[in-house]
Design a protein around this motif. Structure first.
Motif, short mmCIF file in Angstrom:
data_model
loop_
_atom_site.label_atom_id
_atom_site.label_comp_id
_atom_site.label_asym_id
_atom_site.label_seq_id
_atom_site.Cartn_x
_atom_site.Cartn_y
_atom_site.Cartn_z
N ALA A 154 0.84 -1.20 0.00
CA ALA A 154 0.00 0.00 0.00
C ALA A 154 0.87 1.25 0.00
N GLU A 155 1.88 1.26 0.84
CA GLU A 155 2.79 2.41 0.94
C GLU A 155 3.47 2.69 -0.41
N LEU A 156 4.06 1.67 -1.02
CA LEU A 156 4.77 1.83 -2.28
C LEU A 156 3.87 2.29 -3.42
N ALA A 157 2.62 1.83 -3.41
CA ALA A 157 1.69 2.15 -4.49
C ALA A 157 0.86 3.41 -4.22
N GLY A 158 1.01 3.98 -3.03
CA GLY A 158 0.29 5.20 -2.72
C GLY A 158 -1.16 4.99 -2.29
N PHE A 159 -1.46 3.82 -1.76
CA PHE A 159 -2.79 3.53 -1.25
C PHE A 159 -2.80 3.64 0.27
N ALA A 160 -3.97 3.85 0.84
CA ALA A 160 -4.11 3.90 2.29
C ALA A 160 -4.00 2.50 2.89
N GLU A 161 -4.50 1.51 2.16
CA GLU A 161 -4.44 0.13 2.63
C GLU A 161 -4.55 -0.83 1.46
N ALA A 162 -4.09 -2.05 1.69
CA ALA A 162 -4.21 -3.13 0.70
C ALA A 162 -4.46 -4.42 1.46
N GLY A 163 -5.36 -5.24 0.94
CA GLY A 163 -5.68 -6.50 1.58
C GLY A 163 -5.94 -7.57 0.54
N LYS A 164 -6.09 -8.78 0.99
CA LYS A 164 -6.31 -9.89 0.07
C LYS A 164 -7.59 -9.70 -0.73
N ALA A 165 -7.53 -10.15 -1.96
CA ALA A 165 -8.68 -10.08 -2.85
C ALA A 165 -9.24 -11.49 -3.03
N ASP A 166 -10.55 -11.60 -3.15
CA ASP A 166 -11.16 -12.91 -3.39
C ASP A 166 -11.11 -13.24 -4.88
N ALA A 167 -11.45 -14.47 -5.21
CA ALA A 167 -11.36 -14.96 -6.59
C ALA A 167 -12.20 -14.13 -7.55
N ALA A 168 -13.38 -13.70 -7.12
CA ALA A 168 -14.24 -12.91 -8.00
C ALA A 168 -13.61 -11.55 -8.32
#
Length: 174
Positions: free
Chosen positions: A86-100
């Motif tokens: 998240a930090e490197l990409a400039g997002f506030a947060e990043a979490g796991k994504a589901d298959a859909a």
């Protein structure tokens, strides 16, 4: 239909060729069985697990709550740290994504997500740990297909941002 004829694999192969990476396009391989993990891919190819470029899709959010897909191309030798991504990409947060979510944003299944060939360009990070290997292998749009490339070619191909995806001082290597 063979995996090379699969629409996602054909699209990835075409994108590679259009990007001038003909050796990667010509090097697309179909493996005897699905390889949904870096360890499985490394074993099937006879390469170190660190030479596998995992394509991991994360559900990211900006500070105002806007959601986006974040693609992290990580070395199979370690885990990526979500807060670092998240930090490197400039997002506030990043979490796991589901298959859909993964299929919606890439058009490809988990375990076969390629660095390219998606419906729209994704914010992409490329793990600098992949520099250690003269050749790295990435998925080609299907869990049985892979292609050879290099760290530099992945950065050029994706327009990705290179970075230490495990986080400073935390190599997360297994």
């Amino acid at each position: 239909m063979s995996s090379l004829e699969h629409p996602a694999v054909a699209k990835v192969t075409a994108v590679l060729a259009e990007a001038g990476q003909q050796s990667a396009a010509d090097g697309v391989r179909v493996l005897p069985a699905e390889v949904r993990t870096a360890a499985q891919a490394a074993e099937a190819l006879g390469v170190p697990v660190g030479a596998i470029a995992n394509s991991l899709v994360f559900r990211a959010r900006t500070a105002d709550g806007t959601e986006a897909a974040l693609l992290a191309l990580t070395s199979g030798a370690h885990r990526a740290k979500e807060s670092r991504l998240a930090e490197l990409a400039g997002f506030a947060e990043a979490g796991k994504a589901d298959a859909a979510f993964v299929r919606e944003h890439t058009g490809q299944p988990i375990g076969g997500v390629a660095p390219v060939g998606h419906p729209a360009k994704l914010v992409t990070l490329v793990d600098t740990a992949l520099r250690e290997y003269p050749e790295v292998w990435a998925a080609a749009g299907h869990p049985k297909s892979v292609f050879p490339t290099t760290f530099d070619d992945l950065v050029e191909l994706t327009g990705g941002t290179p970075g230490d995806l495990a986080g400073e001082g935390e190599d997360g290597r297994s």
